[in-house]
Design an enzyme around this catalytic site. Structure first.
Site, PDB file in Angstrom:
ATOM      1  N   GLY A 219     -11.382 -89.606 -10.864  1.00 43.15           N
ATOM      2  CA  GLY A 219     -10.674 -88.305 -11.095  1.00 43.15           C
ATOM      3  C   GLY A 219     -11.864 -87.157 -10.643  1.00 43.15           C
ATOM      4  O   GLY A 219     -11.277 -86.339  -9.839  1.00 43.15           O
TER       5      GLY A 219
ATOM      6  N   SER B  21      -7.255 -96.456  -2.842  1.00 48.07           N
ATOM      7  CA  SER B  21      -8.217 -97.566  -2.937  1.00 48.07           C
ATOM      8  C   SER B  21      -9.301 -97.116  -2.078  1.00 48.07           C
ATOM      9  O   SER B  21      -9.315 -96.118  -1.286  1.00 48.07           O
ATOM     10  CB  SER B  21      -7.539 -98.590  -1.801  1.00 48.07           C
TER      11      SER B  21
ATOM     12  N   LYS C 247       0.364-100.744  -3.056  1.00 47.06           N
ATOM     13  CA  LYS C 247      -1.127-100.897  -3.540  1.00 47.06           C
ATOM     14  C   LYS C 247      -1.198-102.476  -4.345  1.00 47.06           C
ATOM     15  O   LYS C 247      -2.227-103.022  -4.085  1.00 47.06           O
ATOM     16  CB  LYS C 247      -1.285-100.127  -4.807  1.00 47.06           C
TER      17      LYS C 247
ATOM     18  N   HIS D 167      -1.568-104.990  -1.574  1.00 41.40           N
ATOM     19  CA  HIS D 167      -2.788-104.639  -1.087  1.00 41.40           C
ATOM     20  C   HIS D 167      -3.958-105.285  -1.699  1.00 41.40           C
ATOM     21  O   HIS D 167      -4.682-106.076  -1.239  1.00 41.40           O
ATOM     22  CB  HIS D 167      -3.170-103.124  -0.839  1.00 41.40           C
ATOM     23  N   ASN D 168      -3.754-105.072  -3.063  1.00 42.32           N
ATOM     24  CA  ASN D 168      -4.655-105.931  -4.094  1.00 42.32           C
ATOM     25  C   ASN D 168      -4.460-107.425  -3.828  1.00 42.32           C
ATOM     26  O   ASN D 168      -5.409-108.296  -3.955  1.00 42.32           O
ATOM     27  CB  ASN D 168      -4.336-105.557  -5.502  1.00 42.32           C
TER      28      ASN D 168
ATOM     29  N   GLU E  65      -6.561-108.585  -0.750  1.00 37.17           N
ATOM     30  CA  GLU E  65      -7.726-108.401  -1.259  1.00 37.17           C
ATOM     31  C   GLU E  65      -8.235-109.598  -2.136  1.00 37.17           C
ATOM     32  O   GLU E  65      -9.291-110.369  -1.984  1.00 37.17           O
ATOM     33  CB  GLU E  65      -8.007-107.085  -1.905  1.00 37.17           C
TER      34      GLU E  65
END
Ligand code: 2AM
Length: 271
Positions: A16, A130, A184, A187-188, A191
Site C-alpha cells: 500500500g 503483480s 491474477k 497469472h499466478n 508463475e
C-alpha cells in the site's frame, strides 16, 4: 496541503505504501488511511514527507478529503478485512463512487462484492497487482476488472503508475465482476508452473551430478535466449550467491516452504 485527493488508499503495509508513493510520483494526490492509525502518522512523517500525500484520521475523514466521484483503493489482507472496510465505507460514499480492491482476493469474493455494490450504486473494481514491493513502487502490472463504468475514472492513475513494456502500460481492463482477480489467479498459476519446472530442473541436474557452478552457467546461458525471464534470472543469481564463509548459500536452505500470510515461511537456514 490544500485541495482534495485524487484517490484514497487504505492499508499501509509495504504494498500500500509503495503504491501511494508511486501514485504521488506520477502527480496524483493520495489520501492515506490504515486501521492502526499510528501507521498513517509514521508514514506521513517519514516516506511520505514532502509528497502529495494527505493523512486521514477516519473513514469519514478519508471520504471528505476526496474529489468526486470518490476513488478508494483497499490494500488490506484478503477476506474479512476487505468486507469490513467496504461496509464501513459505503455510508460515507455517494452513488457513482468507486471502491477498488487491490489485495489478493479470491475472484468469487470479487464477483459477490461487485454485484452487491452495484445494487447500491457503488462501482467496484477488483484488480490484480503483480510485481511485488519493487513493482508497486516503480511499476506494477495491473489487471483491473469489475464494473466497467469505473474504468474511465481510474484509467489515468492505473496506466500512469503501471510498468511499461515497449512504451505500453502493463495495465488494461480485463472484464466484468471478478475478472481482475481471476486473471491474477491464472497469472499466478503460470508463475507457479514455471517455478515447479525450475525446481524439477534443479533436482534433475543435482541428481546427475552437475555442480552448482555449472548450473549457474547453464541458467546464465538460458537467460540470454528464448527463456530470458525474471524467474530464470533470479535462479541464476540464487545459484551463484555465496554465504559469508564462501560456501554456496542455496545448499544451506531447508527444502520446505509455508504460505505467506497464513504461516511463517519456513525456509530458514539449517541449524
Ligand atoms: P494494520 O496495520 O492495522 O494491521 C496488511 O496486513 C494490511 O491489512 C495492513 O494495513 C493491516 O492493517 C490490514 N489489515 C489486516 N487485517 C485487517 C483487519 N481485520 N481489518 C482491517 N485491516 C486489516
Amino acid at each position: 496541503m490544500s485541495g482534495k485527493g485524487d484517490i484514497g488508499l487504505i492499508g499501509l503495509a509495504v504494498m500500500g505504501q509503495n503504491l501511494i508513493l508511486n501514485m504521488a510520483d506520477h502527480g496524483f494526490t493520495v489520501v492515506a488511511f490504515n486501521r492502526s492509525i499510528e501507521k498513517v502518522h509514521a508514514f506521513l512523517a517519514n516516506e511520505a514527507k514532502g509528497k502529495s500525500i494527505i493523512g486521514a484520521e477516519s473513514i469519514q475523514d478519508l471520504a471528505s478529503k476526496l474529489k468526486t466521484p470518490r476513488r478508494v483503493m483497499l490494500l488490506v489482507k484478503a477476506g474479512d478485512a476487505v468486507d469490513n472496510f467496504i461496509n464501513q465505507l459505503v455510508p460515507h460514499l455517494e452513488k457513482g463512487d468507486i471502491i477498488i480492491d487491490g489485495g489478493n482476493s479470491e475472484y468469487q469474493d470479487s464477483e459477490r462484492r461487485s454485484k452487491d455494490l452495484a445494487a447500491k450504486g457503488i462501482r467496484f473494481v477488483g484488480t490484480g497487482v503483480s510485481g511485488g514491493e519493487e513493482g508497486a513502487r516503480y511499476g506494477p502490472s495491473l489487471m483491473p476488472g469489475g464494473n466497467k463504468e469505473a474504468w474511465p475514472f481510474i484509467k489515468d492513475i492505473f496506466q500512469g503508475i503501471a510498468a511499461k513494456a515497449d512504451g505500453q502500460p502493463c495495465c488494461e481492463w480485463v472484464g466484468n465482476d471478478g475478472a481482475g482477480h481471476f486473471v491474477k489467479m491464472v497469472h499466478n498459476g503460470i508463475e507457479y508452473g514455471d517455478m515447479q519446472l525450475i525446481g524439477e530442473i534443479y533436482h534433475l541436474m543435482s541428481a546427475i551430478g552437475i555442480s552448482q557452478e555449472e548450473m549457474a552457467d547453464t541458467f546464465t546461458e538460458w537467460n540470454k535466449g528464448e527463456l530470458d525471464s525474471f524467474l530464470i534470472e533470479i535462479t541464476r543469481d540464487i545459484l551463484k550467491f555465496k554465504d559469508t564463509d564462501g560456501q554456496y548459500l542455496l545448499q544451506k536452505i531447508r527444502d520446505s516452504a509455508g504460505q505467506k500470510g497464513y504461516r511463517k515461511v519456513d525456509c530458514n537456514r539449517r541449524p
